[in-house]
Design a protein around this motif. Structure first.
Motif, PDB file in Angstrom:
ATOM      1  N   GLU A   1       1.620  27.170  18.633  1.00  0.00           N
ATOM      2  CA  GLU A   1       2.929  26.628  18.259  1.00  0.00           C
ATOM      3  C   GLU A   1       3.054  26.456  16.747  1.00  0.00           C
ATOM      4  N   ARG A   2       2.003  25.951  16.119  1.00  0.00           N
ATOM      5  CA  ARG A   2       2.061  25.751  14.677  1.00  0.00           C
ATOM      6  C   ARG A   2       2.260  27.056  13.938  1.00  0.00           C
ATOM      7  N   TRP A   3       1.552  28.084  14.366  1.00  0.00           N
ATOM      8  CA  TRP A   3       1.670  29.363  13.650  1.00  0.00           C
ATOM      9  C   TRP A   3       2.968  30.088  13.996  1.00  0.00           C
ATOM     10  N   ASP A   4       3.472  29.897  15.191  1.00  0.00           N
ATOM     11  CA  ASP A   4       4.759  30.501  15.547  1.00  0.00           C
ATOM     12  C   ASP A   4       5.910  29.830  14.806  1.00  0.00           C
TER      13      ASP A   4
ATOM     14  N   GLY B   1       6.189  34.167  14.372  1.00  0.00           N
ATOM     15  CA  GLY B   1       5.612  35.094  15.341  1.00  0.00           C
ATOM     16  C   GLY B   1       4.148  35.365  15.131  1.00  0.00           C
ATOM     17  N   GLU B   2       3.422  34.436  14.508  1.00  0.00           N
ATOM     18  CA  GLU B   2       2.014  34.645  14.193  1.00  0.00           C
ATOM     19  C   GLU B   2       1.074  33.960  15.178  1.00  0.00           C
ATOM     20  N   GLY B   3       1.617  33.284  16.196  1.00  0.00           N
ATOM     21  CA  GLY B   3       0.790  32.472  17.085  1.00  0.00           C
ATOM     22  C   GLY B   3      -0.315  33.235  17.790  1.00  0.00           C
ATOM     23  N   GLN B   4       0.035  34.341  18.449  1.00  0.00           N
ATOM     24  CA  GLN B   4      -0.952  35.115  19.196  1.00  0.00           C
ATOM     25  C   GLN B   4      -2.026  35.678  18.266  1.00  0.00           C
TER      26      GLN B   4
END
Length: 455
Positions: free
Chosen positions: A307-310, A334-337
């Motif tokens: 969540e933080r990176w997304d 959009g970096e979460g995954q």
């Protein structure tokens, strides 16, 4: 098992489509008795004979019999990965476990802590068992089991980083050029061991042994202690198995969180509405907030990272915001995954919690109350201390010829927590039994530097 084959294939395809990578996974259904036996053996069908396995087996069997605990699956870090499913589970439970297993297999395959760990331990454990059995036939079951008891009391005196360290050849203790390469526990038979250090003549300057402080005390004893070859072989066996299990202890929270995250993601889209309700009930039990639940803490932290990176909730810009604004901060990225896969690859529990277990996370998930927040840093420090070196004290061997008398000198890395003197005394006495000469340990007792001795 036949009914599970389509789901094994379906979930494997889904896992690989999501980016998980793993070697072949072999699934086998076993009953409660066999599952208890496998759990006692650490997931391996054969181990060396010792009473500790029987004790563990009885514990697992009785907790299952009285409904106190249930082992749904066991996954063994080998190639191919061996996974055991418990007979009698519902179809939904087996599907959940299969997805969970594939995530564990991905973690074993990709996390850097497992890279140097051998993947042929099924056969290696069987070799260890055969070695100990032969020793019992030749030297007597009682003497071998007593020696096993002695060594197992010291099994944590390893350097868990040893498999990852490569030193220049000239820095190592000189070795004969005609050594034959064999399994470590066979080395004392094939290659003559060096003599233990002796008192040096007056005025002599003996070579430092070990050449540098080492945490690999079992490895040192296996090489230099005045023991019979079969005893040195057993020392190497215990050391090798301890090193094999060390990364699992160092990644328990992250590994279980990763598997829980992915069994949720892989399975939920395939469930009927009725199965989804049952799944939610099972998940609630798995993630229950009791004690330090590695499934719950690992899963929630991974969701937090995603969540933080997304939402862009990381970096200096975010860290500069007041707490209230942090909780409302959103900037899609959009970096979460991508970040989750990086965490899976390069983190262990220690740096995973150190970096991502924040006061905001603890408040949001009620790990602490607002009144307890001022003590959060202290509580987090205590938790990280528990995870360092699997909770064992860090002890180094610094001199095997202490005061020029061939005695061992150990040093405890004191970090504010004093040793349990009763346990420490027992460890020193057992080290003395192996070394045959006095053993000393520098530590802190009652706030003062103290030298404890045995022998």
């Amino acid at each position: 098992m036949k009914a599970l084959l389509p789901w094994i294939e379906t979930l494997r395809e889904r896992a690989q489509a999501e980016g998980l990578t793993f070697p072949p996974v072999l699934f086998e259904e076993v009953g409660p008795e066999e599952m208890a036996m496998l759990a006692a053996y650490g997931g391996f069908p054969r181990r060396y004979p010792h009473w500790r396995w029987g004790s563990e087996y009885l514990r697992y069997r009785e907790t299952y019999r009285y409904g106190l605990a249930r082992i749904y699956e066991l996954v063994v870090n080998t190639v191919p990965v061996q996974a055991y499913l418990l007979k009698g589970n519902t179809l939904l439970a087996q599907k959940l476990v299969i997805a969970h297993v594939y995530a564990h297999a991905d973690f074993f395959h990709n996390n850097l802590a497992f890279k140097p760990i051998p993947k042929d331990m099924l056969s290696e454990m069987a070799h260890h068992a055969a070695y100990v059995e032969r020793a019992m036939e030749r030297h007597g079951a009682r003497s071998v089991e007593e020696f096993l008891d002695l060594v197992l009391s010291l099994e944590n005196l390893i350097d868990p980083h040893a498999p990852y360290i490569q030193r220049p050849q000239e820095e190592e203790v000189p070795k004969p050029q005609d050594r034959l390469r064999v399994r470590p526990y066979l080395d004392p038979y094939v290659n003559p061991p060096p003599e233990p250090p002796k008192e040096a003549e007056e005025g002599a300057k003996p070579q430092a042994l070990p050449p540098r402080p080492t945490r690999d005390i079992l490895g040192f004893l296996a090489r230099y202690a005045p023991l019979a070859p079969w005893q040195k072989g057993i020392l190497e066996i215990i050391r090798e198995e301890s090193l094999y299990f060390a990364p699992q202890a160092a990644t328990k929270i992250l590994n279980e969180g990763w598997a829980t995250y992915w069994h949720t993601r892989l399975l939920l889209p395939l469930l009927t509405p009725k199965e989804a309700v049952d799944f939610a009930e099972m998940q609630a039990g798995l993630l229950a907030p009791h004690g330090l639940n590695p499934y719950r803490l690992g899963y929630l932290l991974l969701k937090e990272v995603e969540e933080r990176w997304d939402k862009g909730r990381f970096g200096p810009e975010y860290e500069a915001l007041p707490l209230g604004e942090r909780l409302r901060y959103e900037r899609p990225t959009g970096e979460g995954q991508k970040k989750l896969f990086q965490v899976r690859t390069v983190y262990t529990d220690l740096n995973f919690l150190e970096e991502f277990l924040t006061p905001e996370f603890a408040l949001r998930h009620r790990l602490v109350s607002p009144e307890e927040l001022p003590r959060f840093a202290e509580a987090k420090k205590a938790l990280l201390f528990r995870l360092t070196n699997a909770g064992y004290p860090i002890v180094e061997l610094v001199d095997a010829n202490y005061q020029n008398r061939g005695e061992l000198l150990l040093v405890h890395t004191y970090e504010g927590v004093e040793l349990d003197l009763r346990k420490t005394k027992a460890v020193l006495e057992n080290l003395h039994r192996l070394w045959g000469r006095p053993v000393h340990l520098k530590t802190v007792v009652n706030g003062k530097e103290t030298l404890l001795s045995a022998g």
